[in-house]
Design an enzyme around this catalytic site. Structure first.
Site, mmCIF file in Angstrom:
data_model
loop_
_atom_site.group_PDB
_atom_site.id
_atom_site.type_symbol
_atom_site.label_atom_id
_atom_site.label_comp_id
_atom_site.label_asym_id
_atom_site.label_seq_id
_atom_site.Cartn_x
_atom_site.Cartn_y
_atom_site.Cartn_z
ATOM 1 N N HIS A 1 -3.622 5.223 4.204
ATOM 2 C CA HIS A 1 -4.306 3.845 3.860
ATOM 3 C C HIS A 1 -3.755 2.598 4.579
ATOM 4 C CE1 HIS A 1 -6.108 0.990 0.778
ATOM 5 N NE2 HIS A 1 -7.248 1.515 1.530
ATOM 6 N N SER B 1 -11.484 -1.834 0.297
ATOM 7 C CA SER B 1 -10.105 -1.731 0.904
ATOM 8 C C SER B 1 -9.925 -2.294 2.259
ATOM 9 C CB SER B 1 -9.639 -0.413 0.736
ATOM 10 O OG SER B 1 -9.186 -0.241 -0.327
ATOM 11 N N ASP C 1 0.849 -0.962 -0.089
ATOM 12 C CA ASP C 1 -0.218 0.144 0.061
ATOM 13 C C ASP C 1 0.875 1.122 -0.195
ATOM 14 O OD1 ASP C 1 -2.315 1.755 0.866
ATOM 15 O OD2 ASP C 1 -3.382 -0.292 0.791
#
Lengths: 691, 243
Positions: free
Chosen positions: A273, A448, A232
């Site tokens: 994230h 996600s 990520d």
């Protein structure tokens, strides 16, 4: 388009390359300001204390409920209710129990005459009365009556009982009764918001609709010695909730080419994230920081690879092939643009990296690649995303806290299972986890957020059985995922039984992951037999696809029977298709197996106005025929779903079958005749006798 | 020569535009951009070609996809994609190993690549060509990067590990750390980017002066992973999904 940047020279380059790139958690961004302002400060301690008091009880009750099979045939336990002829002291009753070969567990509800005996030589559960034992008690002069206790079912409301290996959690709970930490709720302040771990109906959710992780923890599995890599935008590995679970050696920063994947600062904290995903997997337990990870004793590796103005094949390939013997699971929450008109997948080197990962990673057992199916909503189809549609990745979709599919869910027949994410009306129903710079969030979102939950569950399974292969994980997923109360909010896709009795849904795959069931089955798992690949047939004559009528293509196959690589029991099926149309997005494709299972392998994508490229040898994958027998006639339906007249040509249809020659579950014992495993295994056995 | 070049580029641009549906980029913009890019690539030449990371793809030759060719247990006639399957062996099956050719994403990608189609074409059985093409894919150029974040020392690491010992895990620390760098401003996620100043100068048109060129090259960080094929549809998060 994602590339609206100020005219920096380099941005010009970036613009050429980075034209339509999205990430899969865009909702977080919209909520970002809310989240920052609403940092939850009140700890709601009073609620916690209640949880505490009942924590153990709840776990015990839940597992007991699960522990008892459905009452088709009556089930008997090794417990006996014994009524004395007259009120007796405890020590006397102990002696009476002892001389008859029983153990007195004490009086029932403080009664002087009624006591609870168990017989240690009897199995916990049997389906016949133990008449000799009852008689033995009854003939004792001090005993009036003895009744063997039958087991019965208490289901969680709206919940499917755990059907695998039930007795072990129960025993473990008893063992842990003396306050062992696994049998009570975590004390972390955000645990109460983690409805996906323990759904008590917070924020209008459906109680018990969760990953059932407590049942896995109660069995002693918390992810020890398993590493999950978060591919990520970096991981805040200095976060108090992550720092001790961080695997430095397995981490890398490909965006900056150094070993430390700490996220890059931006004013909007955009690069949070990876940190959020990491907390879902391996946030530490009982440390007073944020919440707790699904596998809170597992380790996470950070692979920073999304944070540059463009992506290259090399970055992807090196990320997915990074330290394949140190990393067990790779979690990816990104992919081609979910704009409903893109058809793209892994490139050359990346494809090689994935193949190498499954063939050689984890010292030959194969790496587990977990993929978010996508946030394209109903107008996209994740079979057009070559990462999610790959056989070598486990594609995970999401459901919200009441069992509906999320509005952004992108469905496709390659989705294997589901976990949970945001999407309910209440904005506090996002995923609570760690955030950048030591913070916590309750608004992590999108598919996600779903993929790392699955990675965490797989980490639990790998701790339970470190010898599981990448295929074992997929089999376990199919066999232990639950329909639970998942449903399509729009009523389009129903739950359907495939040819060997496995229930699937186009949106959710085989259902929501059940960590308790998965580790229980994983523990006694026998690695599935070798896998073979059979090209079942191909049709390469070009046919026109008219506007108002379906084209039917049939392939009759014996699935390479008689050769050394026969496929008799299916895992994945691929329909490799070359096709052009005046409007690609108006095409719909259905594949029907010889056993009658109909998969929608391509749904209508209203935004896809391609009229030129079509599909070029594109593999549409379905998992819906798992466990079925492939011999017979496969049917491909090609049609338009369009207001305007369209036409097209199909040039090629090749059917690839992947699976085993031997029945995959022959070596497994089935304690519970109603488990999915037992149903499939029985189907396979009956099939064999017929043949 | 120049006219040829322009024709070529515009042809490329139009192909590209229709293939990837770039509706919001004007063709003439793209045109200039492509010119710039090509100019740059040519100038940078091969000095960036010997990527330190080449070993990745090299090491693949012995494994997975191409393995069948060296392993005697596996039929030698395994084709590299579906095109060859019928001609060679209608039932290509390999025991318990996953093979690249089971995914024709491979061939799809090759065939749909808008540049130098012939170079990417994979022919059945052409193992050598395959490897060659995958190598050449990485040698094109290198592109700019954002600022480099701080690298704080993880637990049990210290200064000897080339990481940052004196570190505060705060947004302010990272912001200050990065603001000391001369790097590309991420205008999508930063409130203020130095508007234009040292930037617009570098986009004078199709030609770039040598001085400017050096400046641009300097700005390219030496990250070998940035080399190679740029994915037209890449995997970077965005904020533009309309929910």
């Amino acid at each position: 388009m994602a590339s609206a940047r100020v005219p920096v020279f380099s941005t010009v380059l970036a613009r050429i390359i980075c034209r339509n790139v999205y990430h899969r958690y865009c909702f977080t961004r919209l909520n970002e300001s809310d989240a920052k302002m609403n940092k939850i400060t009140s700890k709601r301690q009073h609620r916690r204390s209640i949880f505490f008091t009942f924590g153990f009880l709840l776990v015990l009750l839940q597992t007991m409920n699960r522990g008892l099979t459905e009452v088709r045939a009556e089930i008997f336990t090794n417990s006996f209710l014994v009524r004395m002829r007259e009120p007796s002291a405890r020590h006397l009753v102990d002696q009476i129990a002892y001389r008859n070969g029983f153990v007195n567990l004490g009086s029932v509800l403080g009664s002087q005459t009624e006591f609870h005996f168990v017989h240690r030589a009897l199995p916990n559960v049997r389906n016949r009365r133990s008449i000799p034992h009852v008689r033995r008690l009854k003939v004792d002069p001090m005993i009036h009556t003895a009744i063997q206790q039958s087991g019965f079912k208490r289901v969680k409301r709206g919940y499917k009982p755990l059907k695998v290996d039930k007795m072990i959690p129960l025993l473990n709970d008893i063992k842990n009764a003396d306050g062992d930490s696994v049998s009570r709720d975590p004390t972390d302040p955000y645990f109460q918001y983690q409805w996906y771990l323990k759904n008590t109906g917070q924020n209008g959710g459906k109680p018990k609709l969760d990953l059932n992780v407590e049942a896995a923890w109660a069995q002693g599995y918390t992810g020890k010695n398993v590493t999950t890599a978060i591919m990520d935008d970096g991981v805040d590995y200095m976060h108090a909730d992550l720092m001790y679970n961080y695997n430095t050696k397995a981490s890398y920063d490909f965006s900056s080419n150094d070993p430390y994947p700490y996220p890059r600062y931006t004013d909007d904290w955009f690069n949070s994230h990876g940190t959020r995903c990491a907390g879902e997997v391996a946030g530490a337990r009982d440390n007073g920081v944020c919440g707790v990870g699904v596998a809170y004793d597992s380790r996470i590796a950070g692979i920073r690879m999304l944070d540059q103005p463009y992506m290259t094949d090399l970055i992807e390939a090196n990320s997915m092939g990074h330290e394949p013997n140190l990393i067990d699971i790779y979690s990816a929450s990104w992919g081609p643009t979910d704009d409903g008109k893109t058809v793209d997948g892994p490139r050359n080197a990346t494809m090689r990296a994935i193949v190498r990962g499954v063939n050689e990673g984890r010292k030959g057992l194969g790496n587990i690649y977990v993929w978010a199916s996508g946030d394209g909503g109903e107008n996209d189809d994740c079979n057009c995303d070559g990462y999610a549609a790959s056989m070598w990745t486990v594609s995970i979709n999401s459901a919200i806290n009441d069992g509906q599919n999320a509005h952004y869910d992108e469905s496709c027949s390659s989705t294997l299972a589901s976990t949970f994410s945001n999407g309910a009306k209440d904005p506090n129903t996002g995923v609570a986890t760690t955030d950048l710079y030591g913070q916590c969030t309750t608004t992590h979102s999108g598919t996600s957020a779903a993929a790392p939950e699955a990675a965490g569950v797989f980490a639990l399974a790998l701790e339970a059985n470190s010898q599981l292969t990448w295929r074992d994980i997929q089999h376990l997923t199919v066999l232990t995922s639950k329909r639970n109360s998942l449903f399509d909010a729009k009523g389009r896709f129903h739950w359907t039984m495939n040819g060997v009795g496995l229930e699937f849904n186009h949106l959710f795959g085989y259902g929501v992951l059940d960590a308790g069931a998965m580790v229980a089955l994983a523990k006694n798992w026998k690695t599935v037999p070798p896998r073979y690949h059979c090209e079942a047939g191909t049709i390469q004559t070009t046919q026109e696809v008219p506007n108002h009528r379906s084209i039917l293509l049939k392939i009759k196959t014996n699935a390479c029977s008689g050769t050394e690589y026969a496929v008799n029991y299916l895992e994945h099926v691929q329909a490799v298709i070359s096709l052009n149309a005046t409007r690609r997005g108006d095409l719909e494709l259905f594949l029907t197996s010889p056993m009658g299972t109909r998969s929608m392998i391509l749904s209508r994508r209203i935004n896809d106005d391609d009229q030129r490229d079509g599909f070029n040898k594109w593999p549409f994958m379905t998992t819906h025929t798992w466990g079925e027998y492939p011999q017979g006639t496969w049917l491909l339906e090609v049609s338009f779903n369009s207001q305007l007249p369209q036409h097209g040509w199909i040039h090629e249809f090749t059917l690839m079958l992947h699976g085993t020659k031997e029945p995959p579950y022959a070596g497994l014992s089935t304690a519970d005749p109603h488990s999915k495993l037992a149903i499939v295994k029985k189907a396979h056995e009956e099939h064999n006798t017929v043949m | 020569m120049m006219i040829h070049c322009i024709l070529l580029v515009s042809a490329l641009v139009s192909t590209q535009a229709s293939m990837y549906s770039i509706t919001d980029l004007k063709p003439d913009h793209l045109f200039v951009n492509n010119m710039l890019l090509r100019d740059l690539i040519e100038r940078m030449g091969n000095e960036l070609a010997e990527a330190a990371v080449d070993s990745y793809v090299d090491s693949q030759e012995s494994s997975s996809g191409v393995r069948g060719f060296s392993d005697k247990e596996i039929p030698l006639e395994i084709p590299l994609d579906y095109e060859g399957i019928d001609a060679i062996n209608p039932k290509t099956n390999i025991r318990d190993q996953e093979y690249l050719q089971h995914s024709s994403l491979w061939s799809h990608q090759q065939l749909n690549n808008y540049k130098n189609n012939n170079r990417y074409k994979v022919k059945p059985g052409a193992a050598v060509k395959l490897v060659a093409s995958s190598k050449s894919e990485k040698t094109e150029n290198q592109l700019p990067a954002y600022c480099t974040p701080p690298n704080p020392c993880p637990v049990e690491y210290n200064g000897e590990n080339n990481c940052l010992v004196n570190f505060k895990n705060t947004a302010a620390f990272s912001r200050d750390y990065q603001s000391a760098q001369d790097c590309m401003c991420d205008s999508e996620h930063m409130l203020n980017c130095p508007s234009g100043s040292d930037v617009d100068n570098n986009v004078p048109g199709v030609s770039i002066s040598s001085a400017d060129f050096d400046q641009i090259v300097e700005r390219f960080q030496d990250n070998p992973y940035f080399r190679g094929e740029k994915l037209p549809i890449a995997a970077k998060k965005g904020i533009n999904v309309g929910y």
